[in-house]
Scaffold this motif. Sequence first.
Motif, PDB file in Angstrom:
ATOM      1  N   MET A   1       3.994  91.580   4.878  1.00 26.90           N
ATOM      2  CA  MET A   1       4.683  90.410   5.357  1.00 26.90           C
ATOM      3  C   MET A   1       5.818  90.849   6.262  1.00 26.90           C
ATOM      4  SD  MET A   1       7.263  88.738   2.540  1.00 26.90           S
ATOM      5  CE  MET A   1       6.663  89.508   1.076  1.00 26.90           C
ATOM      6  N   LEU A   2       6.255  89.967   7.107  1.00 28.56           N
ATOM      7  CA  LEU A   2       7.394  90.237   7.974  1.00 28.56           C
ATOM      8  C   LEU A   2       8.627  89.559   7.401  1.00 28.56           C
ATOM      9  CD1 LEU A   2       5.881  89.702  11.531  1.00 28.56           C
ATOM     10  CD2 LEU A   2       6.608  91.859  10.523  1.00 28.56           C
ATOM     11  N   ILE A   3       9.757  90.288   7.409  1.00 25.53           N
ATOM     12  CA  ILE A   3      11.030  89.682   7.028  1.00 25.53           C
ATOM     13  C   ILE A   3      12.026  89.952   8.140  1.00 25.53           C
ATOM     14  CG2 ILE A   3      10.664  89.876   4.530  1.00 25.53           C
ATOM     15  CD1 ILE A   3      12.718  92.247   4.663  1.00 25.53           C
ATOM     16  N   GLU A   4      12.973  89.059   8.279  1.00 29.06           N
ATOM     17  CA  GLU A   4      14.007  89.234   9.291  1.00 29.06           C
ATOM     18  C   GLU A   4      15.178  89.993   8.685  1.00 29.06           C
ATOM     19  OE1 GLU A   4      16.963  86.537  12.078  1.00 29.06           O
ATOM     20  OE2 GLU A   4      15.182  85.623  11.208  1.00 29.06           O
ATOM     21  N   ILE A   5      15.708  90.939   9.438  1.00 25.27           N
ATOM     22  CA  ILE A   5      16.905  91.650   9.006  1.00 25.27           C
ATOM     23  C   ILE A   5      18.071  90.714   9.288  1.00 25.27           C
ATOM     24  CG2 ILE A   5      18.361  93.689   9.342  1.00 25.27           C
ATOM     25  CD1 ILE A   5      15.850  95.081  10.531  1.00 25.27           C
ATOM     26  N   LYS A   6      18.652  90.168   8.208  1.00 30.38           N
ATOM     27  CA  LYS A   6      19.716  89.196   8.432  1.00 30.38           C
ATOM     28  C   LYS A   6      20.881  89.328   7.484  1.00 30.38           C
ATOM     29  CE  LYS A   6      17.900  85.141   8.208  1.00 30.38           C
ATOM     30  NZ  LYS A   6      17.295  83.838   8.013  1.00 30.38           N
ATOM     31  N   ASP A   7      20.847  90.260   6.549  1.00 31.43           N
ATOM     32  CA  ASP A   7      21.936  90.378   5.592  1.00 31.43           C
ATOM     33  C   ASP A   7      21.967  91.799   5.039  1.00 31.43           C
ATOM     34  OD1 ASP A   7      24.042  89.661   3.919  1.00 31.43           O
ATOM     35  OD2 ASP A   7      23.061  87.847   3.206  1.00 31.43           O
ATOM     36  N   ASP A   8      22.990  92.077   4.237  1.00 28.86           N
ATOM     37  CA  ASP A   8      23.102  93.395   3.611  1.00 28.86           C
ATOM     38  C   ASP A   8      22.121  93.567   2.464  1.00 28.86           C
ATOM     39  OD1 ASP A   8      25.152  94.045   5.348  1.00 28.86           O
ATOM     40  OD2 ASP A   8      26.714  93.342   3.983  1.00 28.86           O
ATOM     41  N   VAL A   9      21.493  92.496   2.045  1.00 25.88           N
ATOM     42  CA  VAL A   9      20.522  92.508   0.948  1.00 25.88           C
ATOM     43  C   VAL A   9      19.281  91.732   1.389  1.00 25.88           C
ATOM     44  CG1 VAL A   9      22.327  92.651  -0.802  1.00 25.88           C
ATOM     45  CG2 VAL A   9      21.450  90.407  -0.139  1.00 25.88           C
ATOM     46  N   ILE A  41       9.172 102.669   5.512  1.00 22.75           N
ATOM     47  CA  ILE A  41       9.925 103.613   4.692  1.00 22.75           C
ATOM     48  C   ILE A  41       9.996 103.082   3.265  1.00 22.75           C
ATOM     49  CG2 ILE A  41      12.145 104.755   4.350  1.00 22.75           C
ATOM     50  CD1 ILE A  41      12.566 104.375   7.406  1.00 22.75           C
ATOM     51  N   VAL A  42       9.511 103.879   2.327  1.00 20.28           N
ATOM     52  CA  VAL A  42       9.505 103.471   0.921  1.00 20.28           C
ATOM     53  C   VAL A  42      10.837 103.840   0.295  1.00 20.28           C
ATOM     54  CG1 VAL A  42       8.394 103.768  -1.315  1.00 20.28           C
ATOM     55  CG2 VAL A  42       7.021 103.812   0.764  1.00 20.28           C
ATOM     56  N   GLY A  43      11.410 102.887  -0.422  1.00 27.63           N
ATOM     57  CA  GLY A  43      12.679 103.139  -1.102  1.00 27.63           C
ATOM     58  C   GLY A  43      12.876 102.211  -2.277  1.00 27.63           C
ATOM     59  N   LYS A  44      13.901 102.510  -3.046  1.00 26.42           N
ATOM     60  CA  LYS A  44      14.199 101.702  -4.228  1.00 26.42           C
ATOM     61  C   LYS A  44      15.161 100.572  -3.895  1.00 26.42           C
ATOM     62  CE  LYS A  44      13.221 104.982  -7.799  1.00 26.42           C
ATOM     63  NZ  LYS A  44      13.364 105.169  -9.199  1.00 26.42           N
ATOM     64  N   TRP A  45      14.909  99.458  -4.562  1.00 26.23           N
ATOM     65  CA  TRP A  45      15.742  98.267  -4.444  1.00 26.23           C
ATOM     66  C   TRP A  45      16.046  97.783  -5.851  1.00 26.23           C
ATOM     67  CZ3 TRP A  45      17.101  96.111   0.324  1.00 26.23           C
ATOM     68  CH2 TRP A  45      16.515  96.733   1.436  1.00 26.23           C
ATOM     69  N   ALA A  46      17.272  97.317  -6.077  1.00 25.09           N
ATOM     70  CA  ALA A  46      17.685  96.851  -7.400  1.00 25.09           C
ATOM     71  C   ALA A  46      18.033  95.370  -7.344  1.00 25.09           C
ATOM     72  CB  ALA A  46      18.894  97.632  -7.897  1.00 25.09           C
ATOM     73  N   ARG A  47      17.625  94.668  -8.385  1.00 23.84           N
ATOM     74  CA  ARG A  47      18.005  93.252  -8.503  1.00 23.84           C
ATOM     75  C   ARG A  47      19.515  93.190  -8.646  1.00 23.84           C
ATOM     76  NH1 ARG A  47      16.574  88.548 -11.615  1.00 23.84           N
ATOM     77  NH2 ARG A  47      18.357  87.186 -11.297  1.00 23.84           N
ATOM     78  N   LEU A  83       7.428  94.435   5.486  1.00 24.10           N
ATOM     79  CA  LEU A  83       7.779  94.734   4.108  1.00 24.10           C
ATOM     80  C   LEU A  83       6.499  94.670   3.294  1.00 24.10           C
ATOM     81  CD1 LEU A  83      10.714  93.690   1.997  1.00 24.10           C
ATOM     82  CD2 LEU A  83       8.472  93.055   1.177  1.00 24.10           C
ATOM     83  N   THR A  84       6.223  95.732   2.553  1.00 23.47           N
ATOM     84  CA  THR A  84       5.064  95.726   1.659  1.00 23.47           C
ATOM     85  C   THR A  84       5.518  96.111   0.270  1.00 23.47           C
ATOM     86  OG1 THR A  84       4.481  98.010   2.224  1.00 23.47           O
ATOM     87  CG2 THR A  84       3.380  96.270   3.464  1.00 23.47           C
ATOM     88  N   TRP A  85       4.730  95.695  -0.698  1.00 26.67           N
ATOM     89  CA  TRP A  85       5.026  95.936  -2.102  1.00 26.67           C
ATOM     90  C   TRP A  85       3.744  96.365  -2.789  1.00 26.67           C
ATOM     91  CZ3 TRP A  85       3.968  92.305  -6.385  1.00 26.67           C
ATOM     92  CH2 TRP A  85       4.545  92.721  -7.588  1.00 26.67           C
TER      93      TRP A  85
END
Length: 119
Positions: A1-9, A41-47, A83-85
Amino acid sequence: MLIEIKDDVIWAKHLKASPALYETVVGLAPEETISLSVDGIVGKWARMRSGADGRPTLGLKPVGAMATVWKRLQERRGEKVHLTWPDDDTDALLRLADMTFDEWYSAEDEEAFGDLRPI
């Protein structure tokens, strides 16, 4: 899916194009992590933690080396990135990112190799 870069999160509401990912993010405990591939780029994200008033904050913040990558991507605000998951067997390799040791990553490695992109 495509997401827009619009915030720090990355806010959960921007992930509704992938109902499985949206539900997973909403269901994560505060500070629980998942791996995502953003712009290849694969990386970790935290809730994110709940707010001071106790209400849940439905967003993901980048963790570790991904925080550096995401900070660099902020220079491209307004652009859309892929963005892929790893929500199915075809993305099984992405799940391995959660199974590696954080000690294997360092700021020095990120500085030296962070600009490399997959082919």
